[in-house]
Design an enzyme around this catalytic site. Structure first.
Site: not given
Length: 344
Positions: A220, A263
Site C-alpha cells: 500500500d 493504491d
C-alpha cells in the site's frame, strides 16, 4: 477468409471433469464451432482415428491413458493426435502444469497452454488463432501439391495466397493477445488486474495445498490519498504506474504482480517461503523509497508499506491468506509506513 465471418472449425474437448467439459463445449458451441466432447483419453483417441478435427483442447490429467504417470495422459493424447494428423492444433488446458510439463508439451507440438480456471475470452481467441494456423498448414500442403503440377504463371498467385494466410495467422495471434490483455490487465498500471490475481490464487491454493510454499505480499502506498487529493488523479495515476514498474522489474517470470485496488498492489510469489518473501518485500520498500518520482513535491516523500503472508504457514485458504497479508500491511502503515510486517 471473409473478415465479416468468424473462422469456425471442428473442435474436440477432452476433460475428465464433466463440469469443465460442458462449460468449454458450451462456450465454443456459442462461438459457432462444431464441438465434440470426451471424458477419457481412450475415447478421444478413437474419435481422432475416426474423424478429422481442427483443434483439440485437452486436460493433462487423463488417468486411463497415463500409464501411471499422473500428468502424462494429456501429453500422450497430444502425441497421438499429431501422429494421426500433423496439422491438428492441440491446446492444453490444465491446473496441474509445471514449467517442465509445459516444455514437454511444446516440444510435442502443443499450440498453447492455458491455466485453469480459464478465462473464456482467452480460450475463444486461442481457438480462433489456432484455426488460422491449422488452415495455413493445410493450405500449405495443398499448395505444395499444386506447385508441382502448376505452370509458372500460376506460381505467383499461389505464393500470394500463402502470404495472405500467413498474415491472417499473425493478425489472429495479435488479436488474441490484445483481448487477453484487456481481460486480465489493469488499465492504469498494466499490471494484472484484481480478477486475474484472484483466479490464479484460488487455482494455486486449491490444486496444490500444503505442497509448496506460496507467499503473498500486500503493498500500500503511504500517504497517497493526500498527494492524490492535492495534485489530481492524472498525476496520481503516473505515480501508480511508476510503483508498478518498480515491482515489475523485481519479480520473476513465475510471479504475479497485480493492482489490488486504488493504491494497493499485491505480488504472488510461487514456491517462495516467508524468509525469501520478506527479503523481496524489504527490497521493494527500499527501492520505492529511493526512487525519484518527478511528480512528487519534495515535502511529500513517497513510500510504501508491505504485509507478508505465506501458505501453508499462515493460511491454507486464499481469503484468509489475503486477510493476513492485508492486516500486516495495515500494521506496517500504522507503525509509520516505509516498512514490512510479516507477523501480527
Amino acid at each position: 477468409m471473409n473478415e465479416s465471418e468468424p473462422l469456425t472449425g471442428k473442435i474436440l474437448v477432452v476433460d475428465g471433469e464433466t463440469s469443465v467439459s460442458e462449460v468449454l463445449s458450451m462456450f465454443l458451441d456459442e462461438a459457432g464451432h462444431d464441438v465434440t466432447s470426451s471424458l477419457t483419453g481412450t475415447e478421444a483417441m478413437q474419435l481422432i482415428k475416426e474423424d478429422v478435427y481442427d483443434v483439440v483442447l485437452t486436460d493433462l490429467v487423463l488417468p486411463d491413458i497415463s500409464g501411471g504417470e499422473r500428468l502424462s495422459g494429456g501429453l500422450k493424447l497430444l502425441e497421438f493426435a499429431k501422429q494421426v494428423d500433423s496439422s491438428v492444433e492441440v491446446i492444453i488446458i490444465t491446473s496441474h502444469g509445471t514449467l517442465n510439463t509445459i516444455k514437454r508439451a511444446m516440444r510435442l507440438g502443443a499450440y498453447d497452454f492455458i491455466v485453469k480456471p480459464p478465462i473464456w475470452e482467452e480460450v475463444i481467441q486461442d481457438v480462433a488463432s489456432a484455426l488460422v494456423k491449422r488452415r495455413l498448414a493445410v493450405e500449405r500442403e495443398r499448395l505444395a501439391r499444386e506447385v508441382k503440377q502448376s505452370r509458372e504463371s500460376d506460381l505467383a498467385r499461389l505464393l500470394q495466397l500463402y502470404d495472405n494466410l500467413a498474415s491472417e495467422m499473425k493478425q489472429a495471434r495479435a488479436d488474441n493477445q490484445e483481448l487477453f490483455d484487456l481481460a486480465t490487465r489493469d488499465g492504469v498500471t498494466n499490471l494484472y488486474n484484481h480478477r486475474y490475481f484472484q483466479s490464479q490464487l484460488q487455482n494455486l491454493m486449491h490444486e496444490r495445498p500444503l505442497k509448496q510454499s506460496i507467499s503473498l505480499v500486500m503493498i500500500d502506498a503511504d500517504n497517497f490519498k493526500l498527494y492524490n487529493d492535492r495534485y489530481g488523479h492524472l498525476k496520481g495515476d503516473k505515480i501508480l504506474r511508476e510503483i508498478a514498474n518498480v515491482l515489475n522489474r523485481n519479480i520473476r517470470d513465475t510471479d504475479i504482480a497485480a493492482r489490488y485496488g486504488g493504491d494497493e498492489f499485491v505480488v504472488l510469489l510461487l514456491e517462495t517461503d516467508k524468509h525469501r518473501a520478506i527479503r523481496f518485500a524489504e527490497r521493494c520498500v527500499r527501492l520505492v523509497s529511493e526512487h525519484s518520482f518527478d511528480e512528487v513535491n519534495p515535502e511529500y516523500k513517497l513510500t510504501i508499506s508491505a504485509g507478508v503472508a505465506t501458505s501453508p504457514e499462515d493460511a491454507t485458504n486464499p481469503d484468509k491468506l489475503i486477510q493476513k497479508a492485508d492486516k500486516r500491511c495495515y500494521a506496517a502503515k500504522q507503525a509509520g509506513g516505509n516498512r514490512v510486517r510479516a507477523v501480527e
